[in-house]
Design a protein around this motif. Structure first.
Motif, mmCIF file in Angstrom:
data_model
loop_
_atom_site.group_PDB
_atom_site.id
_atom_site.type_symbol
_atom_site.label_atom_id
_atom_site.label_comp_id
_atom_site.label_asym_id
_atom_site.label_seq_id
_atom_site.Cartn_x
_atom_site.Cartn_y
_atom_site.Cartn_z
ATOM 1 N N GLU A 1 0.854 -1.255 0.119
ATOM 2 C CA GLU A 1 -0.155 -0.172 -0.069
ATOM 3 C C GLU A 1 0.538 1.095 0.205
ATOM 4 O OE1 GLU A 1 -3.814 0.126 2.305
ATOM 5 O OE2 GLU A 1 -3.597 -1.783 1.876
ATOM 6 N N ASN B 1 -1.550 -4.288 -7.826
ATOM 7 C CA ASN B 1 -2.773 -3.947 -7.096
ATOM 8 C C ASN B 1 -1.972 -3.270 -5.761
ATOM 9 O OD1 ASN B 1 -3.738 -5.373 -8.810
ATOM 10 N ND2 ASN B 1 -3.209 -7.830 -7.973
ATOM 11 N N SER B 2 -2.605 -2.604 -5.722
ATOM 12 C CA SER B 2 -2.468 -2.078 -4.311
ATOM 13 C C SER B 2 -4.012 -1.356 -3.638
ATOM 14 C CB SER B 2 -1.794 -0.208 -4.138
ATOM 15 O OG SER B 2 -1.369 -0.032 -3.152
ATOM 16 N N SER C 1 -8.524 -3.465 -3.577
ATOM 17 C CA SER C 1 -7.636 -3.591 -5.166
ATOM 18 C C SER C 1 -7.360 -5.016 -5.690
ATOM 19 C CB SER C 1 -6.303 -3.526 -5.344
ATOM 20 O OG SER C 1 -5.423 -3.671 -4.426
ATOM 21 N N SER D 1 -4.979 -7.010 -4.226
ATOM 22 C CA SER D 1 -4.569 -7.385 -3.516
ATOM 23 C C SER D 1 -4.212 -8.424 -2.108
ATOM 24 C CB SER D 1 -3.436 -6.462 -3.534
ATOM 25 O OG SER D 1 -2.068 -6.411 -2.142
ATOM 26 N N SER E 1 -7.757 2.588 -3.524
ATOM 27 C CA SER E 1 -7.056 1.882 -3.822
ATOM 28 C C SER E 1 -7.408 2.164 -5.313
ATOM 29 C CB SER E 1 -8.514 0.852 -3.951
ATOM 30 O OG SER E 1 -8.730 -0.144 -1.891
ATOM 31 N N TYR E 2 -6.377 1.320 -5.863
ATOM 32 C CA TYR E 2 -5.611 0.997 -7.397
ATOM 33 C C TYR E 2 -5.099 -0.263 -7.882
ATOM 34 C CZ TYR E 2 -0.981 2.847 -6.357
ATOM 35 O OH TYR E 2 0.341 2.443 -5.927
ATOM 36 N N HIS E 3 -5.657 -0.252 -9.271
ATOM 37 C CA HIS E 3 -4.160 -0.984 -10.178
ATOM 38 C C HIS E 3 -3.925 0.260 -11.586
ATOM 39 C CE1 HIS E 3 -7.255 -3.644 -9.495
ATOM 40 N NE2 HIS E 3 -8.226 -3.382 -10.124
ATOM 41 N N ARG F 1 -10.089 1.571 -7.646
ATOM 42 C CA ARG F 1 -11.240 0.719 -7.237
ATOM 43 C C ARG F 1 -11.409 1.312 -6.736
ATOM 44 N NH1 ARG F 1 -10.534 -4.935 -9.030
ATOM 45 N NH2 ARG F 1 -12.718 -6.005 -7.956
ATOM 46 N N PRO G 1 -7.140 -7.189 -11.874
ATOM 47 C CA PRO G 1 -7.058 -6.356 -12.979
ATOM 48 C C PRO G 1 -7.300 -7.056 -15.027
ATOM 49 C CG PRO G 1 -5.712 -7.072 -10.679
ATOM 50 C CD PRO G 1 -6.705 -7.943 -10.981
ATOM 51 N N SER H 1 -14.535 0.427 -10.781
ATOM 52 C CA SER H 1 -13.950 1.949 -10.502
ATOM 53 C C SER H 1 -14.555 3.039 -9.520
ATOM 54 C CB SER H 1 -13.617 1.960 -11.850
ATOM 55 O OG SER H 1 -15.055 2.253 -12.815
#
Length: 322
Positions: free
Chosen positions: A107, A132-133, A137, A139, A262-264, A277, A289, A320
């Motif tokens: 993260e 992925n974070s 996400s 992860s 959170s995101y890819h 995300r 993802p 998203s």
């Protein structure tokens, strides 16, 4: 050096393939308003432990800490990264780039060094990287790692079988191709693409939130990659150093700082894209993802019925939303 690593990947794949999951089983194709979507069943998704399951363990096992699971280690990447096979692979050749420093958390912001090592690894396979974070996400492991997957995502034999049925072969069979065309066409008339990192932009043709950067064709440095990464993230948040308290594998707690979303992150040789995300699932369907790139892997046929009802683009749009 790359030739040496490619040979190590080939040999280690022969040793590891008995512990890797079989390729996804194709289910169907769905045409959206802007994209074709490939649906497939992937058994690895059913057996991969969730983030909550791992965090509930008294002392979670770190799969990216020595000694590595037999058969999964491939090679060192410089001094502080390693190349491993993903035991929960979504495609046959699905590798992981992990840091040797177990304190680097998923993260936190990626470092210029990790971005550079990952970018250089793209030449090992005809491949794509994703990262992925954040809690939404997908992860599950906190130890810093990125995914390196081989292309094409769809088996050649399936491509050949369907090739006679559609003239839209690029979009229909190769989910990554449509993104490459979308991204690169944004600056098709710009002479600056050769050597300058241009501002990030949104691909409005896509049915979900996104931010992209076209990478210059020359002089790709760690700093250029880091600037592109931050430029994409800054489209969704200005908070890149939110304070977070996390628990390490030994049970101790510590403070880290990282983006408040959170995101890819997707990285190719030519472009970079961030997709935020906002939730793990929608209507009971979670998407890994590459679902945002047009290949949606499902746990069972029940999910296939749901996705046909709600529509893949509606699914991605809701996942998203921040």
């Amino acid at each position: 050096m790359n030739g040496f690593l490619q040979e190590k990947i080939r040999r280690s794949f022969l040793r590891a393939r008995h512990i890797l999951y079989a390729p996804p089983q194709p289910l169907s194709f769905i045409k959206g308003s802007k994209m074709w979507f490939y649906l497939a069943h992937n058994r690895a998704l059913c057996e991969k432990p969730s983030r909550s399951e791992i965090e509930s363990q008294v002392k979670p096992i770190d799969p990216f800490e020595r000694p590595y699971t037999p058969g999964l280690f491939i090679s060192k990447l410089q001094q502080d990264h390693v190349l491993l096979w993903n035991p929960f692979n979504i495609v046959p050749k699905h590798l992981l780039i992990a840091t040797t420093n177990q304190k680097e958390h998923q993260e936190e912001l990626l470092t210029p060094k990790t971005l550079s090592v990952s970018y250089q690894s793209l030449s090992l396979l005809n491949s794509l990287i994703f990262y992925n974070s954040g809690v939404y996400s997908c992860s599950s492991q906190p130890h810093r790692h990125l995914h390196l997957i081989s292309l094409p995502l769809i088996p050649p034999e399936l491509t050949q079988k369907l090739d006679q049925k559609s003239v839209q072969t690029d979009v229909f069979y190769h989910p990554i191709v449509q993104f490459h065309k979308y991204v690169m066409s944004h600056y098709r008339d710009s002479k600056d693409m050769e050597s300058i990192l241009l501002p990030s932009f949104q691909l409005k043709e896509l049915p979900f939130s996104n931010s992209c950067c076209v990478l210059p064709k020359k002089n790709i440095t760690p700093n250029i990659l880091f600037k592109a990464y931050l430029s994409c993230l800054n489209q969704f948040t200005s908070v890149l150093d939110e304070k977070k308290t996390i628990r390490d594998g030994d049970g101790s707690k510590r403070v880290i700082f990282g983006p408040n979303i959170s995101y890819h992150l997707f990285i190719s040789k030519s472009w970079m894209m961030v997709v935020p995300r906002g939730s793990v699932s929608y209507q009971g369907i979670g998407v890994c993802p590459i679902g945002f790139l047009g290949a949606i892997f499902l746990k069972d046929k029940r999910q296939q019925k749901i996705i046909k009802k709600i529509g893949p683009e509606n699914l991605l749009r809701n996942l998203s939303k921040l």
